[in-house]
Each structure stands twice: as structure tokens, then as C-alpha cells.
Design an enzyme around this catalytic site. Structure first.
Site, mmCIF file in Angstrom:
data_model
loop_
_atom_site.group_PDB
_atom_site.id
_atom_site.type_symbol
_atom_site.label_atom_id
_atom_site.label_comp_id
_atom_site.label_asym_id
_atom_site.label_seq_id
_atom_site.Cartn_x
_atom_site.Cartn_y
_atom_site.Cartn_z
ATOM 1 N N SER A 1 0.819 -1.206 0.000
ATOM 2 C CA SER A 1 0.000 0.000 0.000
ATOM 3 C C SER A 1 0.858 1.264 0.000
ATOM 4 O O SER A 1 2.027 1.260 0.399
ATOM 5 C CB SER A 1 -0.907 0.014 1.243
ATOM 6 O OG SER A 1 -0.127 0.202 2.417
ATOM 7 N N ARG B 1 0.397 3.746 1.970
ATOM 8 C CA ARG B 1 0.654 4.113 3.363
ATOM 9 C C ARG B 1 1.922 3.442 3.874
ATOM 10 O O ARG B 1 2.805 4.106 4.441
ATOM 11 C CB ARG B 1 -0.544 3.704 4.250
ATOM 12 C CG ARG B 1 -0.348 4.026 5.727
ATOM 13 C CD ARG B 1 -1.484 3.454 6.560
ATOM 14 N NE ARG B 1 -1.507 2.000 6.545
ATOM 15 C CZ ARG B 1 -0.731 1.245 7.319
ATOM 16 N NH1 ARG B 1 0.148 1.799 8.159
ATOM 17 N NH2 ARG B 1 -0.820 -0.071 7.240
ATOM 18 N N VAL B 2 2.055 2.150 3.671
ATOM 19 C CA VAL B 2 3.247 1.442 4.143
ATOM 20 C C VAL B 2 4.455 1.819 3.285
ATOM 21 O O VAL B 2 5.586 1.879 3.776
ATOM 22 C CB VAL B 2 3.018 -0.080 4.146
ATOM 23 C CG1 VAL B 2 4.258 -0.818 4.628
ATOM 24 C CG2 VAL B 2 1.818 -0.423 5.034
ATOM 25 N N GLU C 1 6.403 -0.571 -5.406
ATOM 26 C CA GLU C 1 5.299 -1.012 -6.261
ATOM 27 C C GLU C 1 4.019 -0.857 -5.455
ATOM 28 O O GLU C 1 3.709 -1.699 -4.607
ATOM 29 C CB GLU C 1 5.521 -2.457 -6.707
ATOM 30 C CG GLU C 1 6.775 -2.670 -7.542
ATOM 31 C CD GLU C 1 6.755 -1.912 -8.853
ATOM 32 O OE1 GLU C 1 5.657 -1.533 -9.310
ATOM 33 O OE2 GLU C 1 7.829 -1.681 -9.419
ATOM 34 N N CYS D 1 -3.496 -5.289 -7.579
ATOM 35 C CA CYS D 1 -3.107 -3.878 -7.682
ATOM 36 C C CYS D 1 -3.398 -3.295 -9.050
ATOM 37 O O CYS D 1 -3.599 -2.085 -9.178
ATOM 38 C CB CYS D 1 -1.636 -3.696 -7.329
ATOM 39 S SG CYS D 1 -0.492 -4.635 -8.378
#
Length: 469
Positions: A191, A193-194, A212, A246
Site C-alpha cells: 500500500s 501508506r506502508v 510497487e 493492484c
């Protein structure tokens, strides 16, 4: 493996690289062949693990996970010797005679942080490039796919040289411990965020990263195409891995008339794929956790689904769902869906669709279902995305010769095929000049009017040669 062991494993693998173990061509080929044997010998083990974690049918596991990695290995083995050859470059006149070349060398010790949605493919495809480039590698599978993580941790050391490879299992604490170590490259799939957390940790050591990520990948469709075929391809791309992909089409942009014609065709495609009750179909996957399922339920709250809409949190089941004519500011349109829900946004035309896309973050993928050349040129010229597919979603992921990666918020860097090799390599510049008769007098002080005139003539000649080229 507990948290203290994570850092110890990273240091152990780093010492193996320092010994020179991973640099020979023969070692790299041996590892790639070992990885291929692991995938072929243990197909049943990996299929069971993927079914346990994500409800994947064995055929889907083969096509979207195991087969893609085998294809990457085969492509790399065919081309690796050529990729490793030094690449000669021309020399400026002022330095002639001399020779110059680019030599590819391994970066060193790399960390690959894998995701849970494709826990075989998205862990091992980057590994192909890292091994081909001659690196030592630390792998951190996702704890949200525990069966696959355990299978990889058990199998990889059997088939690969465990002196230069470590598989570190565990949760966020293990990942944090690894990120505190110094690596020569970090490859993360997950993600946004991470991804920000990974980038911040890498910055402490000035470690380069490949991120990615994802985002809301749109699909535009108009009435110039066979809508029935387009509906089947949209449904396939959206519902791979129950939408947890994704590069899945996140939403559709279409005129109201096209959208209204598309919805019944999507319903027919879903019935063809999964029968009257997808919950009973062995071909339809599940959400990875009950929390992810509950998130889908909450995003659908208040929406009038044209197809599907059923959610069972305890069973990790979300029905294939289509919401036609969704509000542009609805919760489903504010974040990546990452589930089997397909909103359709009504637009006036292709130009309106382009404006809608470009007003938002750059997506990982963009799909255009149109046989109109002008529409295709419009999207190619006026939009930016990690990848662009015409009349088919997600398929570019399976082409080793195409770089795969994001742009802007959808990621940085790319891999697959030769791009994987270069991602995990350093292109070292090498210049060689004889110590015979010194031809560099023009560069030495004192600088005179004569030298200035000669320099001007050389620059002019170089400019003419560049123009001729």
C-alpha cells in the site's frame, strides 16, 4: 523467526555477499534454475497454500502466480549472458584515443518485502532479478498470507544457496527490525501508506527503493467496441483474486448509455464465470481477512448495487458487485477499493473521462476499451499511468519485455525482464586511456588563446557529428 533474529539474518547474508559468493555467472544461473525447480516440484504445495490464504483455485494460482514466475526465470536465463556483457560507448574527441564501457555489477544485499495478495508472484518475481544481478537477498513474506509464507520459508532454503538467502517470517516487528538494518536496495510491494514508511526508513541509510504501490486504476469504455467481449474482460480483470489485485480496474468511466448497456452484459459474464451463486463457486476467491471484508461492507453502505452487493464477513465473502452511476465523491471513489466491487462513473465523453483521471493521483494502470484511434491517441497523450492497456486489463503484467511499475503516488521504479536485472544492478562507468604519448595537453593549464581556438573547433565538430547522427 523472532525479531532479534531478523537483524542477525540480514547481517549473515551481507557477509556472504562480501565474500564474493554471489558474483559468478555460474552461481546466478544455478540459483535461477533452483528457483524454477522449486516452483515445478512443489506446485501442489503452493496451490494448497494459496487456497488456504486466499481461496484461489489451482488454475488461477498457476496462471497468476506460479506460471508468471516460471516465465520470468525462463526469460532471464535466455538473456542473462547478454545483459551482463559490458556495453561500449563512444569517446569525446578531446579524450581520444581511449575506450569506455558500462559494466553491470550487483548492488550488494537487498531486501524484498512481499505483499499478501499475490504472495508467490510478487515475492519471487523480484527475487529473479535480484539473483540474476548477483545479489544476496533477504525476503520478508506477508504475515497476512501465513500458509504461503510458511511454504516459502521451508522451500527456498532447500533449493537455493541459503548462505546468501534469508526468509524472515513475522509481523510488523520483524519488518521494522529489518528496515533498521542497512541494505543496498529495498524492494517493496504494498500500500501507499506502508510505502511511505519504507521510504522513510530507507532514507536513514540513503538506501534506494523500488516501490510497487497501487491506487485507483480506471477503465474507460465507449460504444466503438464489442461490449459483450469488453464486459467479459472487465469482469475477469476485476475479479482475479476476488478483486485484490493492484492492477485490477478500480472503476469504469462511461457515458450513461454505454454504462446502461454494459451492466446486463457484466451480469451475463459473471453468471458464465461463477454460476448463479458465486459463493458456491470453487473458482471465486475470498477476501484475505474478516477486517478486509468488513471494509468492503462499509464502503458499500448506502449504495444501490446493480449487481451483487452481498457481504458475509465471517465467510470473508463479498459478491461480485457493480454500482452503476455512482456519485463522483462517494466513499468507493475516495480510496483504492481492492475488492470485487466495480463502480461505474458516468461521463459525457472521452475528454471528460481524461479530465476526471488527470485531476486525481496518477494510477498504476489505465485501461481504454475503444477502437477509435482518436480516443486511443487522446489517452496516450494526455494521461500518465504506470501502464496503459487497450481493450484488455491486467495482461501487461505477464509480458517480461514490458517494464512494470508505477508513477507518482502509484510507485517508483520498475521491474520484469531486463528491467529487473538493471533495478538490482549498478551500471558502473569504466574509462581506460593509455599512459603513452599524452594527448590531453588541451586540458592542462595554462590555458592560452591557441588552446581556446582548438577547443572551439573541437566543440563545433562534435556538434556537427551529433547533428549528422
Amino acid at each position: 523467526m523472532n525479531t532479534p533474529d531478523a537483524a542477525a539474518e540480514a547481517r549473515r547474508v551481507r557477509s556472504a555477499f562480501a565474500s564474493g559468493l554471489t558474483k559468478p555467472y555460474a552461481w546466478r544461473v544455478e540459483q535461477l534454475r533452483g528457483l524454477r525447480r522449486m516452483l515445478i516440484d512443489n506446485q501442489d504445495v503452493l496451490e494448497r497454500a494459496l487456497h488456504s490464504d486466499l481461496g484461489k483455485h489451482p488454475t488461477e494460482a498457476q496462471v497468476s502466480e506460479i506460471g508468471i514466475v516460471v516465465g520470468e526465470v525462463d526469460y532471464t536465463l535466455r538473456h542473462l549472458r547478454g545483459w551482463l556483457r559490458p556495453r561500449r560507448v563512444s569517446i569525446p574527441l578531446v579524450l581520444a584515443p581511449a575506450s569506455a564501457r558500462t559494466v553491470f555489477e550487483p548492488l550488494g544485499t537487498v531486501l524484498i518485502l512481499g505483499p499478501w495478495n499475490y504472495p508467490v508472484q510478487l515475492m519471487l518475481a523480484p527475487l529473479v532479478g535480484a539473483l540474476a544481478a548477483g545479489n544476496a537477498v533477504v525476503l520478508k513474506p506477508s504475515e497476512l498470507a501465513p500458509a504461503t509464507s510458511a511454504a516459502l520459508a521451508a522451500l527456498l532454503p532447500v533449493y537455493l544457496d541459503e548462505r546468501a538467502l534469508a526468509v524472515v517470517e513475522g509481523g510488523a516487528d520483524a519488518a521494522t527490525a529489518l528496515l533498521s538494518e542497512r541494505f543496498d536496495h529495498i524492494f517493496f510491494t504494498g500500500s501507499t501508506r506502508v510505502g511511505r514508511i519504507v521510504a522513510k526508513a530507507a532514507a536513514e541509510h540513503l538506501t534506494p527503493v523500488t516501490l510497487e504501490l497501487g491506487g485507483k486504476s480506471p477503465a474507460f469504455i465507449d460504444d466503438s467496441v464489442d461490449l459483450a467481449t469488453a464486459a467479459r474482460r472487465l469482469a475477469w480483470g476485476k475479479l482475479l483474486n476476488a478483486g485484490q489485485t493492484c492492477v485490477a480496474p478500480d472503476y469504469v468511466l462511461a457515458t450513461r448509455a454505454t454504462a446502461d448497456a454494459l451492466v446486463p452484459l457484466l451480469r451475463e459474464a459473471l453468471a458464465e464465470f461463477y454460476g448463479d451463486d458465486p459463493a458456491r463457486s470453487p473458482d471465486y476467491g475470498r477476501m484475505v481477512t474478516t477486517d478486509h471484508t468488513a471494509r468492503m461492507r462499509d464502503l458499500l453502505a448506502g449504495e444501490n448495487a446493480a449487481i451483487g452487493g452481498e457481504v458475509s464477513v465471517d465467510d470473508r465473502y463479498v459478491a461480485p458487485t457493480v454500482v452503476n452511476g455512482i456519485d463522483r465523491d462517494a466513499p468507493l471513489m475516495r480510496e483504492e477499493i481492492f475488492g470485487p466491487v466495480l463502480p461505474i462513473v458516468h461521463v459525457s465523453d472521452a475528454a471528460d473521462a481524461v479530465s476526471f483521471i488527470t485531476a486525481r493521483e496518477k494510477p498504476l494502470s489505465l485501461y481504454v476499451f475503444s477502437d477509435d484511434d482518436a480516443v486511443r491517441r487522446l489517452f496516450t497523450r494526455d494521461t500518465s499511468s504506470g501502464g496503459l492497456g487497450f481493450n484488455v486489463p491486467a495482461a501487461h503484467l505477464g509480458v517480461p519485455g514490458l517494464p512494470f511499475g508505477g508513477v507518482g503516488a502509484s510507485g517508483m521504479g520498475a521491474y520484469h525482464g531486463e528491467r529487473s536485472f538493471t533495478t538490482f544492478s549498478h551500471a558502473k562507468a569504466v574509462l581506460s586511456k593509455s599512459l603513452g604519448p599524452d594527448t590531453m595537453a588541451l586540458l592542462y593549464p595554462p590555458f592560452t588563446a591557441a588552446k581556446n581556438a582548438i577547443a572551439r573547433r573541437i566543440i563545433a565538430r562534435t556538434g556537427r557529428q551529433a547533428g549528422d547522427a
